[in-house]
Write a protein that holds these residues in place. Structure first.
Motif, PDB file in Angstrom:
ATOM      1  N   VAL A 275      -9.749  67.296 -34.163  1.00  0.00           N
ATOM      2  CA  VAL A 275      -9.489  68.449 -33.294  1.00  0.00           C
ATOM      3  C   VAL A 275      -9.260  69.684 -34.157  1.00  0.00           C
ATOM      4  N   ASN A 279     -11.394  73.315 -34.566  1.00  0.00           N
ATOM      5  CA  ASN A 279     -10.765  74.626 -34.422  1.00  0.00           C
ATOM      6  C   ASN A 279     -10.825  75.445 -35.699  1.00  0.00           C
ATOM      7  N   LEU A 304      -2.841  73.154 -36.833  1.00  0.00           N
ATOM      8  CA  LEU A 304      -3.325  72.766 -35.508  1.00  0.00           C
ATOM      9  C   LEU A 304      -2.290  73.102 -34.426  1.00  0.00           C
ATOM     10  N   GLN A 307      -2.200  76.704 -33.435  1.00  0.00           N
ATOM     11  CA  GLN A 307      -3.285  77.195 -32.577  1.00  0.00           C
ATOM     12  C   GLN A 307      -3.103  76.829 -31.121  1.00  0.00           C
TER      13      GLN A 307
END
Ligand code: TRP
Length: 449
Positions: A275, A279, A304, A307
Motif C-alpha cells: 500500500v 502511495n 504510510l 498519508q
C-alpha cells in the motif's frame, strides 16, 4: 536460600505468560521482514516446518527440564547428571544462556524504546503537539536512551512484582489486547488499495530459494528467537508450571499460537508495504532489496500512516501500542532468567536482583546506543544466529543423552498419566536425542561450506 518458588495460577495464566514471551518483535517485525527478503512464502513454508520439527521439540526439552527441576537453568542442568564434569558443563550452558539473554534484552530494549517513542508521537499528534512529535520520531542518542530507559522501568516494575502478580497478571491483561489490535489492523489494511500486491508477495512462493542455506539459517534463527529458546526462558517458565499440567499439550498450544501470530503479522506488514509503495513511498533500498531492518518500522510505515490523514494517527497509535505490548511481555521473560538464578542460587532478594540486573542490561543498551553502527548488528547476530541455536543444541543433548530416560518419563507422566502409549513418547525421546542436534549441526555445517 530456599525462598518459596512462584507458580502460575492456572493453565490460562501459563499460556498467556509463555505466549507473551514467545510473541514479540520477532513475530510482528522479524518474521514478516525475513519473509519479505527471503522469497516470501518459501520462507513461510520453511519456517512452519522448522517450527514443528525443530522448535517444538526443543521447546518441550526446556519445559520438561524446567518443571522437573523446579529451578533456574543453571541449577536445573547441573542437576541432571551425577557426573561432576557433566554437571559443570550443564551449569556452564545455564550461565551462557543467562549472558546471552541479557545481551538479547539489551538490544531488544532499544528497539522497544523506539516503539514507545512512536506510540507517544502519535499521542502528541492527536494533541497537535508538532514539535514534540518531531523530536520523538527523529532518531537520536538522547531519545533512544530515554525511551530504552522507560522500557526498562516498565520491565522492572512488572518483574519485581513476581511470577503471579507481575508476569502472569500483566501477560493475561496485555495478550488479549494484542490479539484484538492485530486483527483489527489486518482487516483495515487489507481493505486498502494496493494491499493485494503485498499478499501476493507474501503468499506466492519463490521456491528457487527453499534450499538456500542462508534462508534455512534465517528460518532456524527466527524459529529459535520466536519461541524464546536456548537461553533458559522457557525452562524457567516451565519451572513455574504445576505438576498437574499436561506439558506436551500446553507446549503445542504455545507453538501454534506463536506461529499464528507470526503468520498473521505477515498479513499485516507486507500488504501495508505494498500500500505504501502504491502511495509513492519508497519500499526498496538502493540495492533493490525490500527495506526490512529498523527503517521499515521507523520510516516506511510511519510515512504510510502520515498519508492516511487524521485516521492514520489512530492507526499509528494502535500499531505502536501493539508493538510495545508485544515487546513488554517478551522482555519480562528475558529479565526473569538471570533474576531467578540470583534469587534461588545466590539468595538475593527479588527486588534487589531485578533492579541490579535491569541496570546492568540497561548499561549495555547505553553502550550499544552510543556505538550503534559498531555494535548493534553484531550483538544481534552473535546472540540470535550463533548463541541461541548452539545453546539449543546443548539443551537437546542434556534432555536426550544426559538425563536418565526413566526420570524423564516419570516427569512427563505427571499431568499426563497415559503418555507412554501416546505419540509424543514414541517420537520425542529419540527425536530430541538424534534429530534435533543433527538438524542444528547440519545448518551450521552447511553455512560454513
Ligand atoms: N520470542 C520473543 C520475540 O519473538 C523474544 C524473546 C523473549 C526471546 N524471550 C526470549 C528471544 C529469549 C530469545 C530468548 O520477540
Amino acid at each position: 536460600m530456599s525462598t518459596a518458588r512462584g507458580e502460575f495460577s492456572s493453565r490460562f495464566g501459563f499460556l498467556m505468560a509463555a505466549t507473551g514471551s514467545a510473541v514479540g518483535l520477532g513475530n510482528i517485525w522479524g518474521f514478516p521482514t525475513n519473509a519479505a527478503s527471503n522469497g516470501g512464502a518459501a520462507f513461510l513454508f520453511t519456517y512452519i516446518i522448522l517450527a514443528f520439527v525443530l522448535a517444538y521439540p526443543a521447546l518441550m526439552a526446556e519445559l520438561i527440564i524446567g518443571r522437573h527441576a523446579k529451578a533456574n537453568a543453571v541449577n536445573a542442568l547441573r542437576g541432571l547428571s551425577t557426573s561432576p564434569a557433566i554437571a559443570r558443563v550443564g551449569a556452564g550452558v545455564g550461565f551462557a544462556g543467562m549472558i546471552t539473554v541479557t545481551l538479547i534484552l539489551s538490544f531488544y530494549a532499544i528497539i522497544s524504546g523506539w516503539m514507545l517513542a512512536y506510540m507517544f508521537a502519535s499521542m502528541a499528534d492527536i494533541a497537535r503537539l508538532e514539535s514534540a512529535s518531531n523530536w520523538l520520531t527523529q532518531s537520536g542518542t538522547t531519545r533512544d536512551a530515554v525511551f530504552a530507559g522507560i522500557f526498562y522501568l516498565l520491565t522492572i516494575y512488572i518483574v519485581v512484582a513476581g511470577v503471579r502478580n507481575g508476569i502472569e497478571k500483566w501477560s493475561s491483561r496485555l495478550m488479549p489486547s494484542l490479539y484484538l489490535i492485530l486483527i483489527i489492523l489486518i482487516v483495515y489494511v487489507l481493505t486498502l488499495d494496493g494491499a493485494m500486491e503485498g499478499l501476493r508477495m507474501y503468499l506466492v512462493p519463490d521456491f528457487s530459494r527453499v534450499a538456500d542455506p542462508q534462508l534455512i539459517l534465517s528460518a532456524m534463527g527466527q524459529a529459535f528467537f520466536s519461541l524464546s529458546l536456548g537461553v533458559g526462558t522457557m525452562l524457567i517458565y516451565g519451572s513455574y508450571v504445576s505438576k498437574q499440567e499436561n506439558l506436551p499439550a500446553i507446549g503445542g498450544m504455545v507453538t501454534v499460537m506463536d506461529m499464528s501470530v507470526a503468520v498473521l503479522a505477515g498479513l499485516l506488514i507486507l500488504p501495508a508495504m505494498s500500500v505504501a509503495q502504491l502511495n509513492g513511498i519508497q519500499i526498496y533500498d538502493d540495492q533493490g532489496a525490500l527495506i526490512a531492518g529498523p527503517a521499515l518500522i521507523t520510516s516506511v510505515l510511519p510515512a504510510l500512516f502520515d498519508q492516511m490523514g487524521d485516521g492514520g494517527i489512530l492507526v499509528a497509535l494502535a500499531f505502536f501500542a501493539l508493538m510495545s505490548i508485544a515487546a513488554l511481555t517478551s522482555s519480562i521473560s528475558m529479565l526473569e532468567v538471570p533474576v531467578s538464578y540470583f534469587v534461588e542460587d545466590q539468595g538475593v532478594s527479588r527486588r534487589k536482583a531485578v533492579i541490579l540486573l535491569g541496570v546492568l542490561a540497561a548499561s549495555v543498551s547505553m553502550l550499544i546506543i552510543w556505538n550503534f553502527g559498531l555494535l548493534f548488528d553484531w550483538v544481534v547476530r552473535l546472540t540470535t544466529e550463533f548463541s541461541q541455536p548452539l545453546l539449543g543444541f546443548f539443551f537437546a543433548i542434556f534432555a536426550g543423552w544426559v538425563w536418565n530416560r526413566n526420570a524423564l518419563l516419570a516427569e512427563i507422566k505427571q499431568g499426563h498419566a497415559d503418555v507412554e502409549s501416546g505419540l509424543f513418547w514414541r517420537i520425542w525421546p529419540w527425536y530430541i536425542k538424534f534429530v534435533c542436534p543433527l538438524i542444528i549441526l547440519a545448518v551450521y555445517i552447511q553455512l560454513i561450506i
